[in-house]
Motif scaffolding. Structure first.
Motif, short mmCIF file in Angstrom:
data_model
loop_
_atom_site.label_atom_id
_atom_site.label_comp_id
_atom_site.label_asym_id
_atom_site.label_seq_id
_atom_site.Cartn_x
_atom_site.Cartn_y
_atom_site.Cartn_z
N ILE A 107 33.92 -45.74 1.80
CA ILE A 107 33.84 -47.22 1.85
C ILE A 107 32.73 -47.69 0.90
N GLN A 108 33.09 -48.65 0.04
CA GLN A 108 32.10 -49.35 -0.80
C GLN A 108 31.71 -50.61 -0.03
N PHE A 109 30.58 -50.58 0.65
CA PHE A 109 30.20 -51.70 1.52
C PHE A 109 29.52 -52.78 0.69
N ARG A 110 30.06 -54.00 0.72
CA ARG A 110 29.50 -55.14 -0.03
C ARG A 110 28.55 -55.87 0.91
N ASP A 111 27.26 -55.67 0.69
CA ASP A 111 26.22 -56.12 1.62
C ASP A 111 25.68 -57.48 1.19
N LEU A 127 40.17 -53.06 11.36
CA LEU A 127 39.55 -53.42 10.07
C LEU A 127 39.42 -52.18 9.22
N GLU A 128 38.76 -52.33 8.04
CA GLU A 128 38.77 -51.25 7.04
C GLU A 128 38.23 -49.95 7.62
N TYR A 129 37.26 -50.06 8.56
CA TYR A 129 36.60 -48.84 9.04
C TYR A 129 36.56 -48.75 10.55
N GLY A 130 37.60 -49.26 11.23
CA GLY A 130 37.62 -49.11 12.68
C GLY A 130 38.41 -50.18 13.38
N ASP A 147 31.96 -64.13 6.07
CA ASP A 147 31.30 -63.75 4.81
C ASP A 147 32.25 -63.04 3.88
N LEU A 148 33.18 -62.25 4.44
CA LEU A 148 33.96 -61.34 3.58
C LEU A 148 35.37 -61.15 4.12
N LEU A 149 36.33 -61.10 3.19
CA LEU A 149 37.74 -60.81 3.52
C LEU A 149 38.10 -59.46 2.92
N ALA A 150 38.52 -58.53 3.79
CA ALA A 150 38.94 -57.19 3.31
C ALA A 150 40.40 -56.99 3.68
N THR A 151 40.68 -56.31 4.81
CA THR A 151 42.09 -56.12 5.22
C THR A 151 42.69 -57.37 5.84
N ASN A 169 35.83 -61.93 -1.48
CA ASN A 169 37.18 -61.40 -1.22
C ASN A 169 37.29 -60.03 -1.89
N LEU A 170 37.90 -59.08 -1.17
CA LEU A 170 38.21 -57.76 -1.75
C LEU A 170 39.73 -57.70 -1.89
N PRO A 171 40.29 -58.20 -3.02
CA PRO A 171 41.75 -58.35 -3.13
C PRO A 171 42.52 -57.04 -3.01
N1 LIG Z 1 33.92 -53.03 2.07
C1 LIG Z 1 33.35 -53.87 2.95
N2 LIG Z 1 32.11 -54.35 2.72
C2 LIG Z 1 31.55 -55.22 3.62
N3 LIG Z 1 32.15 -55.62 4.74
C3 LIG Z 1 33.39 -55.15 4.98
N4 LIG Z 1 34.25 -55.38 5.99
C4 LIG Z 1 35.36 -54.66 5.77
N5 LIG Z 1 35.26 -53.97 4.63
C5 LIG Z 1 34.04 -54.27 4.11
#
Ligand SMILES: Nc1ncnc2[nH]cnc12
Ligand SMILES: O=P(O)(O)OC[C@H]1O[C@H](OP(=O)(O)OP(=O)(O)O)[C@H](O)[C@@H]1O
Length: 178
Positions: A21-25, A97-100, A122-126, A152-154
């Motif tokens: 996972i590339q976490f966008r903090d 979600l992406e990780y659980g 804050d963020l849109l992933a799946t 957004n993580l398209p």
């Molecule tokens: N890659 C990501 N970075 C930050 N928050 C998230 N939530 C789901 N995926 C994420």
């Protein structure tokens, strides 16, 4: 200030919270007074000609961006919380979600039938978190047509799933293919 600047102050953490996972903090963006305030201003400007009764922000970082945006737009604020955090009767929705997986709840009296609700995170992933939020607000009779995000993580397809639900998404920046 531009979307590029906002993007530049978001830190990427590799392999968090799970390998791959590339976490966008966005906490590094929040620490930057110029960037944080500009995010709120840019979102407020985007929705200036809309009329919303309330903003629904999703725990946890949706609270941080959602509350000042509600103030700027003159709306109420609804906290959509994780399991067992709200004290009065709730509706509950589980989601992936992406990780659980997790569970979100809303107070049953948070939305009155026919109210126009802007969704904010804050963020849109799946899209799992936002789809669960939409389900909760719509079950209470809320009208939901717009969702706003800082990121957004398209590649993860969330925006497409929201479009299928009749939702128009707006994000201040995107991370794609990296
Ligand atoms: N890659 C990501 N970075 C930050 N928050 C998230 N939530 C789901 N995926 C994420
Ligand atoms: O589009 P999705 O795949 O659903 O992912 C997006 C969600 O993931 C992150 O929150 P997280 O679930 O990590 O919870 P937290 O805010 O409590 O840390 C982020 O703040 C969004 O709410």
């Amino acid at each position: 200030m531009t979307a590029d600047y906002i993007k530049s102050v978001i830190t990427t953490v590799a392999d968090y919270p799970k390998p791959g996972i590339q976490f966008r903090d966005v906490t590094s963006l929040m620490q930057d007074s110029k960037a944080f305030g500009t995010c709120i201003d840019m979102l407020a400007e985007h929705y200036r000609h809309h009329q919303f009764d309330k903003i629904a922000g999703t725990e946890a970082r949706g609270f941080i961006f959602g509350a000042p945006l509600a103030k700027a737009l003159g709306c109420g604020f609804i906290p959509i919380r994780k399991f067992n955090k709200l004290p009065r009767p709730v509706l509950r929705q589980s989601y992936q979600l992406e990780y659980g997986e997790d569970v979100l709840e809303i107070h049953k009296d948070a939305v009155h039938s026919g109210e126009k609700i802007l969704l904010l995170d804050d963020l849109l992933a799946t899209g799992g978190t936002m789809l669960a939020t939409i389900a909760l607000v719509r079950q209470l009779g809320g009208l939901v047509e717009h969702a706003a995000f800082v990121v957004n993580l398209p590649d993860l397809g969330g925006a497409d799933k929201l479009t299928e639900q009749g939702i128009t998404c707006h994000a201040l920046c995107e991370f794609e293919g990296d």
